[in-house]
Design a protein around this motif. Structure first.
Motif, PDB file in Angstrom:
ATOM      1  N   GLY A 184       0.744  -1.096  -0.007  1.00 18.85           N
ATOM      2  CA  GLY A 184      -0.028   0.097  -0.109  1.00 18.85           C
ATOM      3  C   GLY A 184       0.888   1.478  -0.072  1.00 18.85           C
ATOM      4  N   ARG A 185       2.139   1.180   0.284  1.00 17.61           N
ATOM      5  CA  ARG A 185       2.927   2.141   0.137  1.00 17.61           C
ATOM      6  C   ARG A 185       3.431   2.904  -1.401  1.00 17.61           C
ATOM      7  NH1 ARG A 185       4.151   3.710   5.113  1.00 17.61           N
ATOM      8  NH2 ARG A 185       3.708   2.391   6.815  1.00 17.61           N
ATOM      9  N   PRO A 186       3.678   3.654  -1.869  1.00 20.61           N
ATOM     10  CA  PRO A 186       4.090   4.235  -3.012  1.00 20.61           C
ATOM     11  C   PRO A 186       5.151   3.283  -3.311  1.00 20.61           C
ATOM     12  CG  PRO A 186       3.612   6.306  -1.728  1.00 20.61           C
ATOM     13  CD  PRO A 186       3.778   5.131  -0.749  1.00 20.61           C
ATOM     14  N   ARG A 187       5.261   3.135  -4.570  1.00 23.74           N
ATOM     15  CA  ARG A 187       6.303   2.070  -5.299  1.00 23.74           C
ATOM     16  C   ARG A 187       7.624   2.958  -5.651  1.00 23.74           C
ATOM     17  NH1 ARG A 187       5.471  -2.781  -4.002  1.00 23.74           N
ATOM     18  NH2 ARG A 187       6.495  -3.746  -6.173  1.00 23.74           N
ATOM     19  N   LYS A 188       8.723   2.615  -5.285  1.00 22.83           N
ATOM     20  CA  LYS A 188      10.079   3.309  -5.379  1.00 22.83           C
ATOM     21  C   LYS A 188      10.593   2.729  -6.614  1.00 22.83           C
ATOM     22  CE  LYS A 188       9.245   5.785  -1.482  1.00 22.83           C
ATOM     23  NZ  LYS A 188      10.259   5.797  -0.396  1.00 22.83           N
ATOM     24  N   LYS A 189      10.912   3.769  -7.467  1.00 24.54           N
ATOM     25  CA  LYS A 189      11.938   3.213  -8.629  1.00 24.54           C
ATOM     26  C   LYS A 189      13.434   3.112  -8.147  1.00 24.54           C
ATOM     27  CE  LYS A 189       9.294   5.493 -12.105  1.00 24.54           C
ATOM     28  NZ  LYS A 189       9.337   6.589 -13.475  1.00 24.54           N
ATOM     29  N   VAL A 190      13.765   1.911  -8.234  1.00 21.70           N
ATOM     30  CA  VAL A 190      15.181   1.637  -7.751  1.00 21.70           C
ATOM     31  C   VAL A 190      16.193   1.123  -8.716  1.00 21.70           C
ATOM     32  CG1 VAL A 190      16.128  -0.132  -6.055  1.00 21.70           C
ATOM     33  CG2 VAL A 190      14.183   0.635  -5.515  1.00 21.70           C
ATOM     34  N   VAL A 191      17.306   1.759  -8.678  1.00 20.88           N
ATOM     35  CA  VAL A 191      18.599   0.986  -9.593  1.00 20.88           C
ATOM     36  C   VAL A 191      19.639   0.303  -8.567  1.00 20.88           C
ATOM     37  CG1 VAL A 191      20.495   1.857 -10.921  1.00 20.88           C
ATOM     38  CG2 VAL A 191      18.345   3.130 -11.252  1.00 20.88           C
ATOM     39  N   CYS A 192      19.497  -0.835  -8.789  1.00 21.13           N
ATOM     40  CA  CYS A 192      20.674  -1.721  -7.958  1.00 21.13           C
ATOM     41  C   CYS A 192      21.816  -2.016  -8.776  1.00 21.13           C
ATOM     42  CB  CYS A 192      19.893  -2.801  -7.315  1.00 21.13           C
ATOM     43  SG  CYS A 192      20.669  -3.686  -5.965  1.00 21.13           S
ATOM     44  N   ILE A 193      22.828  -1.923  -8.252  1.00 23.13           N
ATOM     45  CA  ILE A 193      24.246  -1.841  -9.207  1.00 23.13           C
ATOM     46  C   ILE A 193      25.007  -2.875  -8.395  1.00 23.13           C
ATOM     47  CG2 ILE A 193      26.081  -0.643  -9.662  1.00 23.13           C
ATOM     48  CD1 ILE A 193      24.582   1.947  -9.894  1.00 23.13           C
ATOM     49  N   GLN A 194      25.547  -4.066  -9.060  1.00 23.78           N
ATOM     50  CA  GLN A 194      26.164  -4.995  -8.777  1.00 23.78           C
ATOM     51  C   GLN A 194      27.471  -5.019  -8.888  1.00 23.78           C
ATOM     52  OE1 GLN A 194      24.683  -8.657  -9.757  1.00 23.78           O
ATOM     53  NE2 GLN A 194      25.763  -8.890 -11.540  1.00 23.78           N
ATOM     54  N   TRP A 195      27.937  -4.196  -9.929  1.00 17.76           N
ATOM     55  CA  TRP A 195      29.179  -4.139 -10.314  1.00 17.76           C
ATOM     56  C   TRP A 195      29.615  -2.817 -11.036  1.00 17.76           C
ATOM     57  CZ3 TRP A 195      32.767  -7.404  -8.485  1.00 17.76           C
ATOM     58  CH2 TRP A 195      34.200  -7.069  -8.905  1.00 17.76           C
ATOM     59  N   LEU A 196      30.658  -2.297 -10.723  1.00 21.16           N
ATOM     60  CA  LEU A 196      31.037  -0.639 -11.176  1.00 21.16           C
ATOM     61  C   LEU A 196      31.723  -0.489 -12.506  1.00 21.16           C
ATOM     62  CD1 LEU A 196      31.961   0.527  -7.356  1.00 21.16           C
ATOM     63  CD2 LEU A 196      29.720   0.665  -8.726  1.00 21.16           C
ATOM     64  N   ASP A 197      32.549  -1.570 -12.822  1.00 24.63           N
ATOM     65  CA  ASP A 197      33.391  -1.260 -14.052  1.00 24.63           C
ATOM     66  C   ASP A 197      33.631  -2.612 -14.505  1.00 24.63           C
ATOM     67  OD1 ASP A 197      34.919  -0.267 -15.945  1.00 24.63           O
ATOM     68  OD2 ASP A 197      36.325   0.889 -14.576  1.00 24.63           O
ATOM     69  N   PRO A 198      32.980  -3.069 -15.674  1.00 21.19           N
ATOM     70  CA  PRO A 198      31.881  -2.378 -16.375  1.00 21.19           C
ATOM     71  C   PRO A 198      30.485  -2.407 -15.372  1.00 21.19           C
ATOM     72  CG  PRO A 198      32.208  -4.734 -17.114  1.00 21.19           C
ATOM     73  CD  PRO A 198      33.059  -4.395 -16.453  1.00 21.19           C
ATOM     74  N   ILE A 199      29.849  -1.708 -15.873  1.00 22.56           N
ATOM     75  CA  ILE A 199      28.406  -1.274 -14.848  1.00 22.56           C
ATOM     76  C   ILE A 199      27.472  -2.351 -15.129  1.00 22.56           C
ATOM     77  CG2 ILE A 199      26.837   0.263 -14.281  1.00 22.56           C
ATOM     78  CD1 ILE A 199      28.519   2.472 -15.437  1.00 22.56           C
ATOM     79  N   PHE A 200      27.205  -3.168 -13.968  1.00 22.96           N
ATOM     80  CA  PHE A 200      25.884  -4.238 -14.115  1.00 22.96           C
ATOM     81  C   PHE A 200      24.749  -3.842 -13.164  1.00 22.96           C
ATOM     82  CE2 PHE A 200      29.173  -6.797 -16.424  1.00 22.96           C
ATOM     83  CZ  PHE A 200      28.409  -7.491 -17.181  1.00 22.96           C
ATOM     84  N   LEU A 201      23.815  -4.136 -13.905  1.00 20.38           N
ATOM     85  CA  LEU A 201      22.596  -4.104 -12.790  1.00 20.38           C
ATOM     86  C   LEU A 201      22.343  -5.423 -12.204  1.00 20.38           C
ATOM     87  CD1 LEU A 201      19.841  -2.049 -14.853  1.00 20.38           C
ATOM     88  CD2 LEU A 201      21.668  -1.195 -13.202  1.00 20.38           C
ATOM     89  N   ALA A 202      22.124  -5.296 -10.907  1.00 21.55           N
ATOM     90  CA  ALA A 202      21.651  -6.654 -10.265  1.00 21.55           C
ATOM     91  C   ALA A 202      20.520  -7.284 -10.875  1.00 21.55           C
ATOM     92  CB  ALA A 202      21.420  -6.434  -8.658  1.00 21.55           C
ATOM     93  N   GLY A 203      20.723  -8.773 -10.652  1.00 18.42           N
ATOM     94  CA  GLY A 203      19.565  -9.601 -11.441  1.00 18.42           C
ATOM     95  C   GLY A 203      19.362 -10.714 -10.279  1.00 18.42           C
ATOM     96  N   ALA A 204      18.981 -11.859 -10.924  1.00 21.84           N
ATOM     97  CA  ALA A 204      18.574 -13.230 -10.255  1.00 21.84           C
ATOM     98  C   ALA A 204      17.457 -12.657  -9.184  1.00 21.84           C
ATOM     99  CB  ALA A 204      19.824 -13.688  -9.500  1.00 21.84           C
ATOM    100  N   TRP A 205      17.920 -12.940  -7.937  1.00 18.62           N
ATOM    101  CA  TRP A 205      16.799 -12.809  -6.755  1.00 18.62           C
ATOM    102  C   TRP A 205      16.741 -11.498  -6.334  1.00 18.62           C
ATOM    103  CZ3 TRP A 205      21.279 -15.789  -6.867  1.00 18.62           C
ATOM    104  CH2 TRP A 205      22.499 -15.170  -6.419  1.00 18.62           C
ATOM    105  N   VAL A 206      17.505 -10.492  -6.731  1.00 14.81           N
ATOM    106  CA  VAL A 206      17.334  -9.200  -6.428  1.00 14.81           C
ATOM    107  C   VAL A 206      16.220  -8.313  -6.740  1.00 14.81           C
ATOM    108  CG1 VAL A 206      18.558  -6.881  -6.439  1.00 14.81           C
ATOM    109  CG2 VAL A 206      20.070  -8.860  -6.150  1.00 14.81           C
ATOM    110  N   PRO A 207      15.805  -8.667  -8.231  1.00 17.86           N
ATOM    111  CA  PRO A 207      14.506  -7.994  -8.554  1.00 17.86           C
ATOM    112  C   PRO A 207      13.343  -8.484  -7.691  1.00 17.86           C
ATOM    113  CG  PRO A 207      15.947  -8.603 -10.409  1.00 17.86           C
ATOM    114  CD  PRO A 207      16.509  -9.275  -9.040  1.00 17.86           C
ATOM    115  N   ASP A 208      13.352  -9.665  -7.093  1.00 16.81           N
ATOM    116  CA  ASP A 208      12.178 -10.206  -6.253  1.00 16.81           C
ATOM    117  C   ASP A 208      12.448  -9.292  -4.971  1.00 16.81           C
ATOM    118  OD1 ASP A 208      11.843 -11.984  -8.254  1.00 16.81           O
ATOM    119  OD2 ASP A 208      12.803 -13.643  -7.278  1.00 16.81           O
ATOM    120  N   LEU A 209      13.608  -9.136  -4.553  1.00 21.96           N
ATOM    121  CA  LEU A 209      13.589  -8.550  -3.198  1.00 21.96           C
ATOM    122  C   LEU A 209      13.112  -7.076  -3.159  1.00 21.96           C
ATOM    123  CD1 LEU A 209      17.067  -9.704  -2.151  1.00 21.96           C
ATOM    124  CD2 LEU A 209      15.065 -10.796  -1.243  1.00 21.96           C
TER     125      LEU A 209
END
Length: 413
Positions: free
Chosen positions: A244-269
């Motif tokens: 019921g709370r406002p959905r927040k837009k999240v950018v989750c970064i798992q590696w910095l160079d090269p830049i990788f967004l986190a996947g697998a179980w992280v989107p579920d979390l």
């Protein structure tokens, strides 16, 4: 005649966490150098980082993110090249189910039938000792050293221990070496069939289900069900608090160079904690990341394999020095200007905390080594961390400054 005792080798920290949660650390014959679950301190270590050990940690700790990425890529290429010179791989010694991420396959000896190491019911024993290790081809030992686990494995120790169960994530090289090949080589080298529980969960649900699979392999199915029930209850508690709370837009970064967004179980979390974000792990260019950050409510750094102090140091070193996007992108968007030559992420985050740049996304660094990078029971704690970050007005699990921190804030060790 001595009493038979189950011998388990855990080649994954997450698996060791599950063994600990099941109260079964007494069966561990060996563990990885990164396992730190309660009750495992005296368990022998049988791995080291693939990039080699170094004083005070691993070789990776002294390298930049780009250097680590390049070293690992080079290592994989070298391993693939060496595989071409292996002698013919041994055939399976007995027919057994295929190793897979959804079934704890690789039966442990004649009559195990997938029910567990050494007998029906998961952990049944046998009065007969396992067959002695064979005099193996050194090339096969080398294959196991590099492909039996994400870490470099001490194969000579495995030969001495002769485990009944190995909890691991088998490595493979597409079109050259399969997980089944690694399993067959292991059986050949150790002289007996070993129950391999291959763990590679693609989602939170599968990560929790792996607790069940480990429990079955250890003959603790009922205890595993109870443990999973407790974990699911904690997940539902967080989900209910965020509903019921406002959905927040999240950018989750798992590696910095090269830049990788986190996947697998992280989107579920992220979804369970009341956020929306990337649905898969993928590499992004700085231009795309600028756009994502501009529209985000929160930017979370979960640097793969790093603890909280190391993650903070890495983010400040890599991002502040190399990433202009946070000055020229996020800060400019927040101020309506072109950005200045300030102190990068740390300065921007501090300013945002003091409401000088109220439109900047929240920026936080999390403990990845023990939480976000470890697909086991600790993922529930990772979910609680995300809830605290995204909904600080209501969520108080006590993880702030211990498992996560705003950039520029003190860390409680």
């Amino acid at each position: 005649m001595s009493e038979w005792k189950l011998r388990v080798v855990s080649l994954l920290p997450a698996a060791t966490d599950s063994v600990s949660a099941l109260g079964m650390t007494s069966v561990l014959a060996a563990r990885t150098h990164e396992c730190d679950a309660p009750g495992t301190e005296s368990v022998p270590v049988c791995t080291e980082p693939k990039l080699g050990p170094a004083a005070g940690g691993s070789a990776e700790s002294a390298m930049s993110q780009a250097e680590v990425h390049m070293a690992i890529s080079t290592l994989r290429a070298s391993a693939a090249w060496q595989l071409a010179f292996l002698p013919p791989l041994p055939p399976p010694r007995v027919t057994s189910p295929a190793v897979s991420g959804s079934d704890s396959a690789a039966a442990g000896g004649a009559g195990a039938g997938g029910a567990g190491a050494g007998g029906a019911g998961g952990a049944g024993g046998s009065d007969s000792a396992p067959a002695s290790p064979r005099a193996s081809n050194p090339s096969f030992d080398l294959l196991l050293e590099w492909f039996l686990s994400p870490y470099r494995v001490d194969v000579s120790m495995l030969k001495r221990l002769r485990p009944d169960v190995i909890l691991t994530q088998l490595q493979e090289e597409p079109e050259v070496l399969s997980k089944e090949d690694v399993q067959n080589v292991l059986s050949h080298v150790l002289g007996s069939r070993i129950r391999i529980v291959h763990l590679d969960p693609p989602s939170l649900v599968e990560a929790i289900n792996d607790v069940r699979r480990i429990g079955t392999a250890l003959g603790q199915s009922q205890h595993a069900e109870s443990t999973v029930k407790d974990l699911m209850q904690r997940i539902q508690t967080v989900r209910g608090m965020c509903a019921g709370r406002p959905r927040k837009k999240v950018v989750c970064i798992q590696w910095l160079d090269p830049i990788f967004l986190a996947g697998a179980w992280v989107p579920d979390l992220v979804r369970l904690a009341g956020g929306v974000g990337s649905e898969s792990s993928r590499m992004v260019q700085e231009g795309e990341l600028q756009d994502l950050v501009r529209s985000a409510d929160a930017v979370i750094f979960a640097v793969c394999g790093c603890d909280l102090p190391t993650s903070i140091a890495t983010v400040k070193r890599e991002a502040v020095q190399k990433w202009q996007m946070f000055r020229n992108g996020a800060a400019a968007a927040a101020t309506g200007g072109a950005g200045g030559a300030g102190g990068g992420i740390a300065t921007v985050a501090t300013a945002a905390a003091h409401k000088q740049l109220p439109n900047l996304p929240a920026m936080a660094v999390v403990e990845a080594a023990k939480l976000f990078s470890r697909p086991g029971p600790s993922l529930v704690e990772s979910l609680e961390v995300l809830a605290e970050i995204l909904h600080p007005e209501t969520q108080r699990f006590g993880h702030r400054h211990r498992c996560w921190s705003e950039l520029g804030a003190p860390v409680v060790l």
